[in-house]
Design an enzyme around this catalytic site. Sequence first.
Site, PDB file in Angstrom:
ATOM      1  N   LYS A  36      -6.671 -10.212  -2.713  1.00  0.00           N
ATOM      2  CA  LYS A  36      -6.723 -11.695  -2.967  1.00  0.00           C
ATOM      3  C   LYS A  36      -6.052 -12.186  -4.404  1.00  0.00           C
ATOM      4  O   LYS A  36      -6.198 -13.630  -4.692  1.00  0.00           O
ATOM      5  CB  LYS A  36      -8.414 -12.694  -2.663  1.00  0.00           C
ATOM      6  CG  LYS A  36      -8.920 -11.971  -1.731  1.00  0.00           C
ATOM      7  CD  LYS A  36      -9.987 -13.019  -1.656  1.00  0.00           C
ATOM      8  CE  LYS A  36     -10.564 -12.251  -0.418  1.00  0.00           C
ATOM      9  NZ  LYS A  36     -12.582 -12.246  -0.666  1.00  0.00           N
ATOM     10  N   ARG A  70      -9.116   3.062 -12.368  1.00  0.00           N
ATOM     11  CA  ARG A  70      -7.561   3.660 -12.198  1.00  0.00           C
ATOM     12  C   ARG A  70      -7.144   3.335 -11.874  1.00  0.00           C
ATOM     13  O   ARG A  70      -7.344   2.152 -10.757  1.00  0.00           O
ATOM     14  CB  ARG A  70      -8.081   5.010 -11.231  1.00  0.00           C
ATOM     15  CG  ARG A  70      -6.544   5.638 -11.284  1.00  0.00           C
ATOM     16  CD  ARG A  70      -6.446   6.627 -10.145  1.00  0.00           C
ATOM     17  NE  ARG A  70      -5.885   7.836 -10.917  1.00  0.00           N
ATOM     18  CZ  ARG A  70      -6.288   8.655 -10.417  1.00  0.00           C
ATOM     19  NH1 ARG A  70      -5.535   9.473  -9.446  1.00  0.00           N
ATOM     20  NH2 ARG A  70      -6.374   9.761 -11.281  1.00  0.00           N
TER      21      ARG A  70
END
Length: 310
Positions: free
Chosen positions: A81, A102
């Site tokens: 988003k 990560r």
Amino acid sequence: MPRCIMSPLDLTVSELDDLMRIAMDIMEKPEKYAHACDGKILATLFYEPSTRTRLSFEAAMLRLGGKTMGFHSADSSSAAKGETVADTIRVISQFADICAMRHPKEGAAFVAAEKAGIPVINAGDGGHQHPTQTLTDLMTIKALKGHFDDLTVGMCGDLKFGRTVHSLIRALVRYANVKFIFISPGELTLPSYIRDDLLIQNNIAFREVTKLEDVLPSLDLLYMTRVQRERFFNEEDYVRLKDFYILDKKKMELAGKDMLVLHPLPRVNEIATEVDSDPRAVYFEQVRYGMYIRMALILKLLEVEAAKKQ
Ligand code: NCD
């Protein structure tokens, strides 16, 4: 500010020794640690695919009695988003006690660490660093070789984009008389921030070659890596380079009887499966050491080490 681990250099050599000692102790007496993290939550924030690293972190926390939560792709998080890493980490800090992150972009974990209210562990940032893979590699070497000093270490494959290679070099240069032989095609040699700024600046002994066969007899360790497809700009180059090195039984005959073969995994074609049964091939054992050293790291960062273990 909570303690974060962005690079292997965030831990001193004596802290590394301590972590490896604790990891060995956990391996021998897991029950002593089985409730060390009761009530604690680890968040795994993975914006880039992973099997080993994420599950290794989760297994580590579960084996310490803690719980885990997280996401395993950018698409399944609010990043889709448009939320920034800085905002996501502020939110996660309200839920979890520690997190492993990560991200495909170099430096993303640093951004997170600056805003986090909890310890952040860099679980790989682009082609840059991967400190807990380095802890895994060091633990494997320590357990199976017993020392780091005086080793001749071969690193083979994608030395340009391979973050595990970059992190491991940084860690190994701190030990005495470690010599490196870098084996790669001309297009995949080390980036200059490692080659020039780290190795040459510090007078570290190294050679760069393209032929694996020529150097195999002189190695104590061979660290194989895959060509990092996802970091290539075009598929053609990847296809041309992907099978440049294939370690097979025949090549293993050229190596010494004590040479260890490590690989951070996943393997693609660079090690033939026929090598797996060779006692010198230790990449699956390496995965196991990775879980124990992550357990030790979680204990350290949560500062529960001394309080809970007897
Ligand atoms: C490595 C990585 O993600 O950098 N994998 C891992 O964490 N064990 C190596 C790789 O992907 O080639």
